[in-house]
Design a protein around this motif. Structure first.
Motif, short mmCIF file in Angstrom:
data_model
loop_
_atom_site.label_atom_id
_atom_site.label_comp_id
_atom_site.label_asym_id
_atom_site.label_seq_id
_atom_site.Cartn_x
_atom_site.Cartn_y
_atom_site.Cartn_z
N GLU A 48 102.82 20.09 91.06
CA GLU A 48 102.20 19.05 89.84
C GLU A 48 101.40 19.96 88.97
N HIS A 49 101.17 21.28 89.14
CA HIS A 49 100.37 22.00 88.20
C HIS A 49 101.10 22.83 87.04
N LEU A 50 102.60 22.62 87.20
CA LEU A 50 103.47 23.15 86.11
C LEU A 50 103.12 22.60 84.84
N PRO A 51 103.09 23.24 83.71
CA PRO A 51 102.95 22.70 82.38
C PRO A 51 104.48 22.02 81.86
N PRO A 52 104.16 20.64 81.44
CA PRO A 52 105.39 20.25 80.92
C PRO A 52 106.03 20.85 79.69
N ARG A 53 107.00 20.76 79.15
CA ARG A 53 107.63 21.27 78.05
C ARG A 53 106.79 21.01 77.06
N LEU A 54 106.44 19.80 76.80
CA LEU A 54 105.84 19.00 75.76
C LEU A 54 104.72 18.01 75.95
N SER A 55 103.78 18.11 75.06
CA SER A 55 102.83 17.02 75.26
C SER A 55 102.89 16.41 73.95
N VAL A 56 103.03 15.06 73.82
CA VAL A 56 102.98 14.10 72.49
C VAL A 56 101.49 13.63 72.47
N ILE A 57 100.72 13.95 71.35
CA ILE A 57 99.57 13.30 71.40
C ILE A 57 99.74 12.18 70.20
N GLU A 70 110.69 7.31 74.84
CA GLU A 70 111.34 7.37 75.93
C GLU A 70 112.82 7.57 75.61
N ALA A 71 113.38 7.13 74.81
CA ALA A 71 114.92 7.10 74.32
C ALA A 71 114.82 8.73 73.70
N ALA A 72 114.09 9.02 72.70
CA ALA A 72 114.31 10.41 71.93
C ALA A 72 114.05 11.59 72.93
N LEU A 73 113.16 11.36 73.89
CA LEU A 73 112.89 12.54 74.84
C LEU A 73 113.25 12.46 76.11
N ALA A 74 114.50 11.91 76.05
CA ALA A 74 115.21 11.74 77.55
C ALA A 74 115.83 13.17 77.63
N PRO A 84 108.84 8.90 62.82
CA PRO A 84 109.93 8.69 63.87
C PRO A 84 110.04 9.36 64.90
N PRO A 85 110.15 8.74 66.28
CA PRO A 85 110.16 9.68 67.44
C PRO A 85 111.45 10.44 67.47
N GLU A 86 112.34 9.88 66.74
CA GLU A 86 113.73 10.86 66.86
C GLU A 86 113.56 12.36 66.26
N PRO A 117 112.06 15.99 69.02
CA PRO A 117 113.05 16.93 69.32
C PRO A 117 113.33 18.25 68.44
N SER A 118 113.44 17.87 67.17
CA SER A 118 113.86 19.03 66.47
C SER A 118 112.56 19.69 66.04
N LEU A 119 111.27 19.00 65.84
CA LEU A 119 110.05 19.97 65.90
C LEU A 119 109.93 20.72 67.20
N LEU A 120 110.06 20.26 68.31
CA LEU A 120 110.03 20.88 69.80
C LEU A 120 111.02 22.13 69.47
N LYS A 121 112.19 21.84 69.03
CA LYS A 121 113.34 22.93 69.09
C LYS A 121 112.84 24.25 68.09
N ALA A 122 112.29 23.60 67.15
CA ALA A 122 111.72 24.66 66.09
C ALA A 122 110.77 25.68 66.83
N VAL A 123 109.92 25.09 67.41
CA VAL A 123 108.79 25.85 68.27
C VAL A 123 109.46 26.62 69.26
N GLU A 124 110.49 25.86 70.03
CA GLU A 124 110.99 26.77 71.16
C GLU A 124 111.88 27.90 70.45
N SER A 125 112.52 27.76 69.16
CA SER A 125 112.98 29.01 68.70
C SER A 125 112.16 30.13 67.95
#
Ligand SMILES: Nc1nc2c(ncn2[C@@H]2O[C@H](COP(=O)(O)OP(=O)(O)O)[C@@H](O)[C@H]2O)c(=O)[nH]1
Ligand SMILES: [Mg+2]
Length: 524
Positions: free
Chosen positions: A36-45, A63-67, A137-139, A142-150
Motif C-alpha cells: 500500500e505504500h508504493l507511490p502511484p505514478r500520478l496524483s491528480v489534484i 477514469e476513461a482517460a487514465l485507464a 480536458p482530462p484527455e 496522459p500527454s502531460l504525464l508522458k512529457a514528465v516521464e520523458s
C-alpha cells in the motif's frame, strides 16, 4: 475545526506490474502491508468550489482517460453549497482512488492554497493539477504525464502554444484580462518566459523536483509561483484547447484580479533574485532620480557645481548601494570593504569625469552631471561583473598571517582556535556549525589531518539560487596543541582549494602564539 479527509483509501491493486523486475521481486517477499505504500505514478489534484454539477462527469472522463495508469485523485474542496460535499463523499466512497480534503471555512483561503494543500498530500511521482469544471480536458492529462516521464520537470498545458486555443474563456472581457495578465507576468518575470502560458491552471510536475518547496501563493496562479521559485525546472509546453465551462459559474472576478497583483508584488519582493534585471534597473533609475533632484536643487541655490555634484553623487550612490544590497542581491554580502572601495573608485572617477566634462562643455552642467554619475555607478558594477574581487583575493592571499586574517580571506562567518577535545560549542557557533563538527574536530586532532566538511542543503533538484549551505575547514596544528576551525554559511561552500590554502597558511606562517586570535564572529 480542522480539515477532514474522506475517506482514507486503501489501494488494493497489486502494483507489481508497474515496477522494474528486481523491485517486483522484493515486493513478493515483503509483508503484504508494504504494497500500500508504493507511490502511484500520478496524483491528480482538483481544487473545487461548488462544482457539484461537473464532478460526476469529471470522474467518468478521468477514469476513461487514465485507464491503465496507476493514479490517485485528490480533491481539495472549499464548497459552501449544500450539495457538493455529499456528492464528493459519494464519489470517494465508490472510487478508491479518490480522496477528498474538505477545508473548513476558516481555511478556505483560495484556489492556490487549495492546490498547495493538495500537493502536500500527493503521493504520486508525477502530480497533475487541473480544474474541476472540465475546462481542462482530462484527455490531455496522459500527454502531460508522458512529457514528465520523458524527462521534463514541469509539463504545462498551454492555451497559447502553437496548436492550443483559449476559446473557452467566457467573453471578450475575460479574454482581454487573460492576455493582459499574461503579458504583465511575462514582462516582470524572465523566469515565466519558459512557457507560453505561465498563468494556466493545468500542468503536471515531477514531485521530487519540488519536494520541500514552500509555496506561498495568493489568488489563482500556482504555476507562476513554481516558475519563479524554481527557475531551473525543465519545462515543456503541451498545447491544448481550453474548453468552455461545463456547468456552474466561474469564481474568477475583480477580487481575483487584485489578488493576482498582490501575488506579483510578493513574488517580486520576497523571492530573492527573482526578476533580477528589472530590480537592478529600477534601483539604478531610482538612485539616479535622487541624484538628479539633489543636484538640481543645489545647483539652483548657488552651490559650486563640482561640490554640488560630489554631494548629490554620494547620496545617489549610497541609495543605490543600499537598495541593490537589500532588494536586488538579497543575500549575505561579504567583503564589504572591497565593495566600498569599488564604490569609492567609481565616485572619484565620476568626480574627475565631471570636472573634465564641465571644462569641455560648460553649457550643459546638469546633463554632464548625470553622465558623470552614470560613470560613477558603472565603474563598481563593471569591477564586480569582471570578478575583480576574486582576483584581489587571490593576489593578496600570500599576505595573510594570523588565523583571523585567513578567516577574512576565506570570507568565513566565524573562526576560532579549538582545543583538541572541544568544549561544547556556544549557541552562536552551534547555529553555524555543520552537524557533527565537534566530533570531527576531535577526530582531526587525533589523526593530525586537516579536513573539509560541506553540509549540502539536500540533493533535491530545487534550484532556488539562494540556498545556503554550511561548510567548515578544520586544520590541526599539533605543535601548538590547537585546531583551527573556520566555518562559512553561504551559497558557496568552501572548496578543496580553500582547504589547501588554509593548510598552507596555518602551517607555513610560523605563528608563534595563536592565543590572541580568539573567536571572531564576522557577521555580514
Ligand atoms: N478549493 C477551491 N477551489 C476553487 C476556488 N475557487 C475556484 N476554485 C476551483 O478552481 C477551478 C477554476 O475556477 P474557475 O472558477 O472555473 O475559474 P476560471 O476557469 O478562471 O473561470 C474550478 O475547479 C473551481 O471550482 C477556491 O476558493 N477553493
Ligand atoms: Mg473554469
Amino acid at each position: 475545526v480542522t480539515s477532514r479527509l474522506v475517506p482514507v483509501p486503501t489501494l488494493p491493486q497489486d502494483r507489481r506490474k508497474d515496477l522494474p523486475l528486481e523491485m517486483g521481486q522484493d515486493l513478493l517477499r515483503a509483508p503484504a502491508g508494504h504494497r500500500e505504500h508504493l507511490p502511484p505514478r500520478l496524483s491528480v489534484i482538483v481544487p473545487t468550489r461548488n462544482e457539484a454539477a461537473n464532478l460526476t462527469e469529471l470522474r467518468d472522463c478521468l477514469e476513461a482517460a487514465l485507464a491503465g495508469i496507476e493514479h490517485e485523485v485528490i480533491v481539495v474542496d472549499d464548497s459552501s453549497d449544500a450539495v457538493t460535499r455529499p456528492l464528493l463523499a459519494g464519489i470517494a466512497a465508490g472510487s478508491p482512488r479518490w480522496r477528498v480534503l474538505e477545508r473548513p471555512p476558516d481555511e478556505q483561503t483560495g484556489l492556490a492554497t487549495a492546490v498547495a494543500a493538495g500537493l502536500r498530500l500527493a503521493q504520486g511521482t508525477a502530480v497533475c493539477v487541473m480544474d474541476g469544471d472540465l475546462q481542462h480536458p482530462p484527455e490531455v492529462v496522459p500527454s502531460l504525464l508522458k512529457a514528465v516521464e520523458s524527462g521534463a520537470d514541469l509539463a504545462i498545458a498551454s492555451r497559447y502554444a502553437a496548436g492550443g486555443e483559449a476559446g473557452g474563456l467566457a467573453n471578450r472581457y475575460r479574454q482581454l484580462v487573460s492576455h493582459a495578465s499574461r503579458w504583465v507576468a511575462l514582462a516582470i518575470f524572465p523566469e515565466a518566459r519558459r512557457t507560453t502560458d505561465p498563468l494556466t491552471g493545468f500542468f503536471c510536475v515531477r514531485r521530487p523536483a519540488i519536494a520541500g518547496l514552500e509555496l506561498r501563493p495568493v489568488g489563482f496562479k500556482v504555476l507562476l509561483e513554481l516558475l519563479v521559485l524554481c527557475p531551473g525546472l525543465k519545462t515543456v509546453d503541451v498545447p491544448f484547447t481550453f474548453g468552455r465551462r461545463n456547468e456552474g459559474e466561474s469564481k474568477a472576478g475583480a477580487r481575483q484580479g487584485l489578488l493576482f497583483l498582490t501575488h506579483l508584488l510578493s513574488l517580486f519582493l520576497h523571492v530573492p533574485e527573482s526578476s533580477q534585471s528589472l530590480k537592478f534597473g529600477a534601483v539604478t533609475a531610482g538612485s539616479l532620480v535622487v541624484f538628479a533632484a539633489l543636484f538640481e536643487v543645489m545647483a539652483r541655490t548657488g552651490w559650486n557645481l563640482v561640490a554640488a555634484w560630489a554631494v548629490a553623487s554620494l547620496a545617489g550612490s549610497l541609495v543605490n548601494a543600499v537598495f541593490q544590497r537589500g532588494v536586488t542581491f538579497r543575500r549575505h554580502w561579504r567583503r564589504r570593504l572591497v565593495y566600498r572601495a569599488f564604490g569609492s573608485i567609481g565616485s572619484l572617477a565620476g568626480l574627475g569625469a565631471y570636472s573634465g566634462l564641465l571644462w569641455v562643455t560648460p553649457r550643459h552642467p546638469l546633463a554632464m552631471g548625470a553622465l558623470a554619475q552614470a560613470i560613477a555607478l558603472a565603474i563598481p558594477l563593471t569591477l564586480n561583473v569582471l570578478g575583480v574581487r576574486h582576483w584581489l583575493r587571490l593576489m593578496t592571499a600570500g599576505a595573510s598571517t594570523g588565523l583571523h586574517e585567513l578567516g577574512r580571506h576565506l570570507e568565513v562567518d566565524t573562526v576560532w582556535w579549538s582545543e583538541p577535545v572541544p568544549k561544547p560549542l556556544d549557541p552562536e557557533r552551534l547555529a553555524l556549525a555543520p552537524a557533527g563538527l565537534e566530533e570531527l574536530i576531535r577526530h582531526c586532532a587525533a589523526s593530525g589531518l586537516p579536513d573539509l566538511v560541506i553540509q549540502a542543503p539536500s540533493d533535491r533538484p530545487q534550484p532556488r539560487r539562494n540556498i545556503e549551505s554550511l561548510s567548515a575547514i578544520i586544520v590541526p596544528k599539533p605543535e601548538a596543541g590547537k585546531v583551527a576551525v573556520l566555518v562559512r554559511r553561504s551559497v558557496k561552500p568552501f572548496t578543496a582549494a580553500d582547504l589547501q590554502h588554509a593548510v598552507r597558511v596555518i602551517h607555513g606562517s610560523g605563528e608563534a602564539d595563536p592565543a590572541p586570535l580568539q573567536l571572531t564572529v564576522a557577521k555580514s
